[in-house]
Design an enzyme around this catalytic site. Structure first.
Site, PDB file in Angstrom:
ATOM      1  N   THR A   1       0.833  -1.204   0.000  1.00  0.00           N
ATOM      2  CA  THR A   1       0.000   0.000   0.000  1.00  0.00           C
ATOM      3  C   THR A   1       0.869   1.255   0.000  1.00  0.00           C
ATOM      4  OG1 THR A   1      -1.702  -1.218   1.201  1.00  0.00           O
ATOM      5  CG2 THR A   1      -1.909   1.169   1.160  1.00  0.00           C
ATOM      6  N   CYS A   2       1.931   1.251   0.780  1.00  0.00           N
ATOM      7  CA  CYS A   2       2.828   2.411   0.826  1.00  0.00           C
ATOM      8  C   CYS A   2       3.490   2.617  -0.534  1.00  0.00           C
ATOM      9  CB  CYS A   2       3.887   2.223   1.906  1.00  0.00           C
ATOM     10  SG  CYS A   2       3.222   2.038   3.571  1.00  0.00           S
ATOM     11  N   ALA A   3       3.971   1.538  -1.123  1.00  0.00           N
ATOM     12  CA  ALA A   3       4.596   1.628  -2.440  1.00  0.00           C
ATOM     13  C   ALA A   3       3.604   2.157  -3.467  1.00  0.00           C
ATOM     14  CB  ALA A   3       5.134   0.263  -2.859  1.00  0.00           C
TER      15      ALA A   3
ATOM     16  N   SER B   1       1.086   4.157  -2.925  1.00  0.00           N
ATOM     17  CA  SER B   1       0.859   5.592  -2.711  1.00  0.00           C
ATOM     18  C   SER B   1       1.977   6.419  -3.335  1.00  0.00           C
ATOM     19  CB  SER B   1       0.687   5.916  -1.220  1.00  0.00           C
ATOM     20  OG  SER B   1       1.907   5.874  -0.521  1.00  0.00           O
TER      21      SER B   1
END
Length: 168
Positions: free
Chosen positions: A59-61, A63
């Site tokens: 999820t961070c990647a 974003s």
């Protein structure tokens, strides 16, 4: 203290995000070349702070990828992707992904960004990493928009964050 969830389980942050309309707190973070940068270095530009736990999660990647795509279309706007990941890991990710339109910044040295923006998890398995949040700042350092993402495994509301720049 703000409550969010991680896979449905309640966890907490140090507090609430800076208030809309108020001044964004100054910070010092580390760039991939290990130099130091401050929020005031970006005065005169609009700034999107994409805050997250670690670029090593899906999820961070995503974003970072999404804001990288969106940032290419924005005038006078810089997207800062902020985590406690080491600058080396951030640089490796950007190189592998072809990320060129955002700046990766690390809060690994002293964690003061996470404390002043109240985004550090205070409990749970990700403590003391940053929670997922977005803060949008205008050219004068005033907060235009904030989002504390309620479920850590979900992406932020990109559309709302970017629309706040259009409504300025």
């Amino acid at each position: 203290m703000a409550s969010v969830t991680l896979k449905g389980n309640t966890i907490h942050t140090l507090g609430t995000l800076p208030s809309t309309g108020g001044k964004a707190p100054e910070f010092q973070l580390t760039k991939n070349d290990l130099s130091t940068v401050k929020l005031s270095d970006y005065e005169g530009s609009r700034v999107v702070l994409n805050i997250f736990p670690s670029v090593d999660t899906g999820t961070c990647a995503q974003s970072v990828r999404q804001f990288n795509k969106e940032a290419a279309e924005l005038d006078n706007t810089i997207v800062l992707c902020i985590s406690k990941d080491l600058p080396f890991a951030q640089a490796r990710f950007c190189g592998a992904e072809g990320i060129e339109n955002v700046e990766m910044l690390s809060d690994f040295k002293d964690g003061n960004f996470g404390k002043s923006y109240h985004v550090d998890f205070s409990d749970g398995p990700l403590a003391p990493l940053h929670s997922r949040a977005v803060v949008v700042v205008d050219e004068k350092g005033n907060v235009l928009y904030t989002e504390q993402v309620a479920e850590t495994t979900e992406e932020p509301n990109y559309k709302a964050a970017l629309e706040s720049l259009m409504n300025e």
